[in-house]
Write an enzyme that holds these catalytic residues in place. Structure first.
Site, PDB file in Angstrom:
ATOM      1  N   TYR A 150     -12.690   4.867 -15.456  1.00  0.00           N
ATOM      2  CA  TYR A 150     -12.842   3.711 -14.571  1.00  0.00           C
ATOM      3  C   TYR A 150     -13.402   2.514 -15.336  1.00  0.00           C
ATOM      4  CZ  TYR A 150     -14.013   1.021 -10.391  1.00  0.00           C
ATOM      5  OH  TYR A 150     -14.083   0.030  -9.425  1.00  0.00           O
ATOM      6  N   ASP A 184       4.397   2.623  -4.791  1.00  0.00           N
ATOM      7  CA  ASP A 184       3.474   3.066  -5.829  1.00  0.00           C
ATOM      8  C   ASP A 184       3.387   1.948  -6.862  1.00  0.00           C
ATOM      9  OD1 ASP A 184       2.196   4.204  -7.994  1.00  0.00           O
ATOM     10  OD2 ASP A 184       3.491   5.971  -8.113  1.00  0.00           O
ATOM     11  N   ASP A 212       0.849  -1.190   0.000  1.00  0.00           N
ATOM     12  CA  ASP A 212       0.000   0.000   0.000  1.00  0.00           C
ATOM     13  C   ASP A 212       0.882   1.236   0.000  1.00  0.00           C
ATOM     14  OD1 ASP A 212      -3.195   0.246   0.525  1.00  0.00           O
ATOM     15  OD2 ASP A 212      -2.167   2.049   1.213  1.00  0.00           O
TER      16      ASP A 212
END
Length: 252
Positions: A159, A65, A39
């Site tokens: 998305y 990342d 994370d």
């Protein structure tokens, strides 16, 4: 007898400190797996890893990342070096992005959403496959798609495009590596009660709930259950497939 247990298996979970990712992390651990949690948020990683270790789970956290391929490659190597293998990978990290119609969608935001929700899945899957092939024991990769990998939804072009792309990556890689024992599948949650939906007004929340046959949002734990099944030998004949967990959303 079909084995649903994951005793001694090593799993990576990206975006594993909240929402669906945290539920997956917890259920994998309860099923006997060792966990490499990835994370961006170091403080939350530390809390999750400390909690897992306090229960006897072999766990590590990696702050990175997932759009940086050098960081992804290094994190996979570190996972194998520290935990001894790589058997399961859940590529869950993602974001929602801005809402705007396709004709007005900001180009920079398009690139950001595609990078996080699609390119990162390619980068993680790529590195995971390489590691699993070297280890030679096969493995299970589960990519987190969405019901919006199957249908459109207004004002979310980036998305929707990214999640459709995740299905293409999954199906292609599944055929490429099946003979080496690497199973690759995608899970498609509907609208799930996670931090991504925090802050919705009552009318919007009610509208989303009404899209499901049960009249409610799903829970992270309900999504985690199908992910862990796919990780286990109980799903040994499952590859290249998209598994909606959608409360009937796509049945309309």
């Amino acid at each position: 007898m079909i084995d649903y247990r994951l005793n001694g298996k090593v799993a990576i979970v990206t975006g594993g400190v909240s929402g669906i990712g945290l539920a997956v992390t917890e259920l994998l651990a309860c099923s006997g797996a060792h966990i490499s949690v990835w994370d961006l948020q170091q403080d939350k990683l530390d809390k999750v890893v400390t909690s897992l270790r306090s229960r006897g789970v072999k766990a590590m956290g990696v702050a990175l990342d997932v759009t940086d391929y050098t960081a992804v490659d290094a994190a996979v190597k570190r996972t194998v070096d520290e935990l001894g293998s790589l058997d399961i990978a859940v590529n869950n990290a993602g974001l929602g992005g801005q809402h705007a119609p396709s004709g007005d969608y900001p180009v920079d935001e398009w690139r950001r959403v595609i990078d996080v929700n699609l390119t990162s899945v390619f980068l993680c899957q790529r590195a995971e496959i390489q590691a699993m092939r070297v280890i030679g024991n096969g493995g299970s990769i589960i990519n987190m798609a969405s019901i919006l990998g199957q249908v459109g939804f207004p004002n979310t072009p980036a998305y929707v495009a990214a999640k459709h792309g995740v299905l293409g990556l999954t199906k292609t890689a599944a055929w490429e590596y099946a003979k080496e024992g690497i199973r690759i599948n995608a899970v498609g949650p509907a609208f799930i009660n996670t931090p991504l939906l925090e802050g919705l007004d009552a009318a919007t929340r009610g509208m989303l709930e009404s899209k499901h046959a049960f009249g409610r949002l799903g829970t992270p734990e309900e999504v985690a259950s199908i992910v862990v099944w796919l990780a286990s030998e109980a799903a040994s004949f499952a590859t290249g497939t998209y598994y909606p967990i959608d409360g009937g959303y796509l049945a309309q």
